[in-house]
Design a protein around this motif. Sequence first.
Motif, PDB file in Angstrom:
ATOM      1  N   HIS A  38     -16.233  -6.201   0.958  1.00  0.00           N
ATOM      2  CA  HIS A  38     -15.031  -6.866   0.501  1.00  0.00           C
ATOM      3  C   HIS A  38     -14.328  -6.014  -0.769  1.00  0.00           C
ATOM      4  O   HIS A  38     -13.694  -6.604  -1.360  1.00  0.00           O
ATOM      5  CB  HIS A  38     -15.197  -8.222  -0.155  1.00  0.00           C
ATOM      6  CG  HIS A  38     -16.123  -9.185   1.019  1.00  0.00           C
ATOM      7  ND1 HIS A  38     -15.434  -9.580   1.999  1.00  0.00           N
ATOM      8  CD2 HIS A  38     -17.265  -9.642   0.901  1.00  0.00           C
ATOM      9  CE1 HIS A  38     -16.462 -10.309   3.012  1.00  0.00           C
ATOM     10  NE2 HIS A  38     -17.563 -10.202   2.292  1.00  0.00           N
ATOM     11  N   CYS A  39     -14.787  -4.676  -0.933  1.00  0.00           N
ATOM     12  CA  CYS A  39     -14.212  -3.751  -2.056  1.00  0.00           C
ATOM     13  C   CYS A  39     -12.756  -3.822  -1.550  1.00  0.00           C
ATOM     14  O   CYS A  39     -11.960  -3.839  -0.517  1.00  0.00           O
ATOM     15  CB  CYS A  39     -14.705  -2.488  -1.870  1.00  0.00           C
ATOM     16  SG  CYS A  39     -14.191  -1.416  -2.920  1.00  0.00           S
ATOM     17  N   PRO A  40     -11.885  -4.016  -2.809  1.00  0.00           N
ATOM     18  CA  PRO A  40     -10.411  -3.869  -2.750  1.00  0.00           C
ATOM     19  C   PRO A  40      -9.838  -2.580  -2.094  1.00  0.00           C
ATOM     20  O   PRO A  40      -8.689  -2.782  -1.519  1.00  0.00           O
ATOM     21  CB  PRO A  40      -9.964  -4.112  -4.170  1.00  0.00           C
ATOM     22  CG  PRO A  40     -11.125  -4.398  -4.933  1.00  0.00           C
ATOM     23  CD  PRO A  40     -12.345  -4.040  -3.996  1.00  0.00           C
ATOM     24  N   VAL A  41     -10.541  -1.708  -2.175  1.00  0.00           N
ATOM     25  CA  VAL A  41     -10.086  -0.199  -1.709  1.00  0.00           C
ATOM     26  C   VAL A  41     -10.747   0.020  -0.293  1.00  0.00           C
ATOM     27  O   VAL A  41     -10.669   1.175   0.037  1.00  0.00           O
ATOM     28  CB  VAL A  41     -10.214   0.910  -2.634  1.00  0.00           C
ATOM     29  CG1 VAL A  41      -9.515   0.585  -3.945  1.00  0.00           C
ATOM     30  CG2 VAL A  41     -11.853   1.102  -2.862  1.00  0.00           C
ATOM     31  N   ALA A  42     -11.166  -1.122   0.316  1.00  0.00           N
ATOM     32  CA  ALA A  42     -12.123  -0.935   1.542  1.00  0.00           C
ATOM     33  C   ALA A  42     -11.071   0.033   2.610  1.00  0.00           C
ATOM     34  O   ALA A  42     -11.578   0.563   3.607  1.00  0.00           O
ATOM     35  CB  ALA A  42     -12.567  -2.007   2.264  1.00  0.00           C
ATOM     36  N   GLU A  43      -9.765  -0.587   2.724  1.00  0.00           N
ATOM     37  CA  GLU A  43      -8.803   0.195   3.768  1.00  0.00           C
ATOM     38  C   GLU A  43      -8.212   1.412   3.147  1.00  0.00           C
ATOM     39  O   GLU A  43      -7.940   2.184   4.112  1.00  0.00           O
ATOM     40  CB  GLU A  43      -7.571  -0.866   4.074  1.00  0.00           C
ATOM     41  CG  GLU A  43      -8.342  -1.944   4.757  1.00  0.00           C
ATOM     42  CD  GLU A  43      -6.911  -3.009   5.061  1.00  0.00           C
ATOM     43  OE1 GLU A  43      -5.611  -2.743   5.051  1.00  0.00           O
ATOM     44  OE2 GLU A  43      -7.291  -4.137   5.261  1.00  0.00           O
ATOM     45  N   SER A  44      -8.197   1.739   1.855  1.00  0.00           N
ATOM     46  CA  SER A  44      -7.417   2.901   1.615  1.00  0.00           C
ATOM     47  C   SER A  44      -8.426   3.944   1.031  1.00  0.00           C
ATOM     48  O   SER A  44      -7.923   5.233   1.165  1.00  0.00           O
ATOM     49  CB  SER A  44      -6.330   2.682   0.343  1.00  0.00           C
ATOM     50  OG  SER A  44      -7.286   2.110  -0.639  1.00  0.00           O
ATOM     51  N   MET A  45      -9.651   3.673   0.440  1.00  0.00           N
ATOM     52  CA  MET A  45     -10.337   4.582   0.117  1.00  0.00           C
ATOM     53  C   MET A  45     -10.894   5.923   1.408  1.00  0.00           C
ATOM     54  O   MET A  45     -10.707   6.923   1.103  1.00  0.00           O
ATOM     55  CB  MET A  45     -11.863   4.092  -0.200  1.00  0.00           C
ATOM     56  CG  MET A  45     -12.799   5.138  -0.849  1.00  0.00           C
ATOM     57  SD  MET A  45     -12.302   5.886  -2.248  1.00  0.00           S
ATOM     58  CE  MET A  45     -12.381   4.724  -3.640  1.00  0.00           C
ATOM     59  N   PRO A  46     -11.356   5.324   2.526  1.00  0.00           N
ATOM     60  CA  PRO A  46     -11.649   6.303   3.460  1.00  0.00           C
ATOM     61  C   PRO A  46     -10.446   7.358   3.614  1.00  0.00           C
ATOM     62  O   PRO A  46     -10.720   8.696   3.945  1.00  0.00           O
ATOM     63  CB  PRO A  46     -11.934   5.710   4.883  1.00  0.00           C
ATOM     64  CG  PRO A  46     -12.203   4.297   4.123  1.00  0.00           C
ATOM     65  CD  PRO A  46     -11.403   4.037   3.000  1.00  0.00           C
ATOM     66  N   GLY A  47      -9.061   6.804   3.669  1.00  0.00           N
ATOM     67  CA  GLY A  47      -8.031   7.698   3.994  1.00  0.00           C
ATOM     68  C   GLY A  47      -7.885   8.778   2.911  1.00  0.00           C
ATOM     69  O   GLY A  47      -7.476   9.963   3.372  1.00  0.00           O
ATOM     70  N   VAL A  66     -10.034   9.859   0.875  1.00  0.00           N
ATOM     71  CA  VAL A  66     -11.182  10.889   1.001  1.00  0.00           C
ATOM     72  C   VAL A  66     -10.957  11.731   1.939  1.00  0.00           C
ATOM     73  O   VAL A  66     -11.143  12.950   1.785  1.00  0.00           O
ATOM     74  CB  VAL A  66     -12.729  10.220   1.408  1.00  0.00           C
ATOM     75  CG1 VAL A  66     -13.754  11.003   1.567  1.00  0.00           C
ATOM     76  CG2 VAL A  66     -13.184   9.308   0.165  1.00  0.00           C
ATOM     77  N   GLU A  67     -10.490  11.293   3.204  1.00  0.00           N
ATOM     78  CA  GLU A  67     -10.204  12.226   4.291  1.00  0.00           C
ATOM     79  C   GLU A  67      -8.947  13.298   3.949  1.00  0.00           C
ATOM     80  O   GLU A  67      -9.139  14.434   4.015  1.00  0.00           O
ATOM     81  CB  GLU A  67      -9.593  11.332   5.419  1.00  0.00           C
ATOM     82  CG  GLU A  67      -9.479  12.202   6.754  1.00  0.00           C
ATOM     83  CD  GLU A  67      -9.208  11.375   8.052  1.00  0.00           C
ATOM     84  OE1 GLU A  67      -8.107  11.332   8.604  1.00  0.00           O
ATOM     85  OE2 GLU A  67     -10.098  10.605   8.336  1.00  0.00           O
ATOM     86  N   LEU A  68      -7.965  12.811   3.146  1.00  0.00           N
ATOM     87  CA  LEU A  68      -6.990  13.708   2.642  1.00  0.00           C
ATOM     88  C   LEU A  68      -7.493  14.800   1.727  1.00  0.00           C
ATOM     89  O   LEU A  68      -7.253  16.025   1.765  1.00  0.00           O
ATOM     90  CB  LEU A  68      -5.875  12.778   1.976  1.00  0.00           C
ATOM     91  CG  LEU A  68      -4.828  11.913   2.836  1.00  0.00           C
ATOM     92  CD1 LEU A  68      -4.013  11.170   2.082  1.00  0.00           C
ATOM     93  CD2 LEU A  68      -4.122  13.038   3.708  1.00  0.00           C
ATOM     94  N   ARG A  69      -8.353  14.314   0.848  1.00  0.00           N
ATOM     95  CA  ARG A  69      -9.006  15.224  -0.165  1.00  0.00           C
ATOM     96  C   ARG A  69      -9.830  16.127   0.483  1.00  0.00           C
ATOM     97  O   ARG A  69      -9.690  17.504  -0.175  1.00  0.00           O
ATOM     98  CB  ARG A  69      -9.763  14.532  -1.298  1.00  0.00           C
ATOM     99  CG  ARG A  69      -8.953  13.468  -2.102  1.00  0.00           C
ATOM    100  CD  ARG A  69      -8.302  14.244  -3.460  1.00  0.00           C
ATOM    101  NE  ARG A  69      -7.355  13.378  -4.130  1.00  0.00           N
ATOM    102  CZ  ARG A  69      -7.994  12.909  -5.451  1.00  0.00           C
ATOM    103  NH1 ARG A  69      -9.114  13.524  -5.614  1.00  0.00           N
ATOM    104  NH2 ARG A  69      -7.121  12.054  -6.044  1.00  0.00           N
ATOM    105  N   ILE A  70     -10.529  15.871   1.444  1.00  0.00           N
ATOM    106  CA  ILE A  70     -11.351  16.719   2.095  1.00  0.00           C
ATOM    107  C   ILE A  70     -10.608  17.813   2.797  1.00  0.00           C
ATOM    108  O   ILE A  70     -10.719  18.992   2.952  1.00  0.00           O
ATOM    109  CB  ILE A  70     -12.342  16.040   2.841  1.00  0.00           C
ATOM    110  CG1 ILE A  70     -13.318  15.236   2.187  1.00  0.00           C
ATOM    111  CG2 ILE A  70     -13.292  17.036   3.845  1.00  0.00           C
ATOM    112  CD1 ILE A  70     -14.214  14.431   2.679  1.00  0.00           C
ATOM    113  N   ALA A 112     -11.044  16.876   9.056  1.00  0.00           N
ATOM    114  CA  ALA A 112     -11.885  15.909   8.094  1.00  0.00           C
ATOM    115  C   ALA A 112     -11.841  14.548   8.756  1.00  0.00           C
ATOM    116  O   ALA A 112     -10.875  14.188   9.488  1.00  0.00           O
ATOM    117  CB  ALA A 112     -11.226  15.891   6.692  1.00  0.00           C
ATOM    118  N   GLU A 113     -13.200  14.259   8.826  1.00  0.00           N
ATOM    119  CA  GLU A 113     -13.365  12.670   9.353  1.00  0.00           C
ATOM    120  C   GLU A 113     -14.442  11.927   8.487  1.00  0.00           C
ATOM    121  O   GLU A 113     -15.193  12.485   7.802  1.00  0.00           O
ATOM    122  CB  GLU A 113     -14.365  12.928  10.598  1.00  0.00           C
ATOM    123  CG  GLU A 113     -14.274  11.610  11.460  1.00  0.00           C
ATOM    124  CD  GLU A 113     -15.285  11.913  12.509  1.00  0.00           C
ATOM    125  OE1 GLU A 113     -15.987  10.986  13.032  1.00  0.00           O
ATOM    126  OE2 GLU A 113     -15.411  12.973  13.112  1.00  0.00           O
TER     127      GLU A 113
END
Length: 159
Positions: free
Chosen positions: A109-118, A120-124, A133-134
């Motif tokens: 239920h982390c508030p950044v559950a939807e934005s964090m993976p994106g 991370v993908e952009l930074r990698i 990057a995946e």
Amino acid sequence: MSDEPEKIAVEEVNSVDQPRRARVDDVAEQADAGTPHKPDYLEGFLKEVPQGIAPGEPGGVLYEGVIAALREIYDPEIPVNIYDLGLIYGVDVSSDGDAKVTMTLTTPHCPVAESMPGEVELRIGAVPGIRDAEVAIVWDPPWDPSKMSDDAKLELGML
């Protein structure tokens, strides 16, 4: 054989001279005299980068670039980067420059559950040499504070 105990000779002295301490100059003189060791035999040893490591392997340029990028992403609620926080479970970089990161979040239920993976993908994907990057989010094993690095624990006052 006699049954008499052996006598030990005892000498009384008023003082003893202190032994001479070793000095760096002595070692330098020995090195100049042709001994095999020089005082700087470790010079550069810790700075040496292992040779023959593929860019995508741990220690390689691409792999270390991905790790550096992950260390620039901070959890919005905790002042620690996601790598040291222990949210990254795996980093795989292929020889073609494809990177796959397996990670978790502190809770589902982390508030950044939807934005964090994106993010991370952009930074990698911005790491020079990374073609694709995946990011895969997993919940097993669940994250807990024992996964944090000692640096993160120190930062949060847990050590």
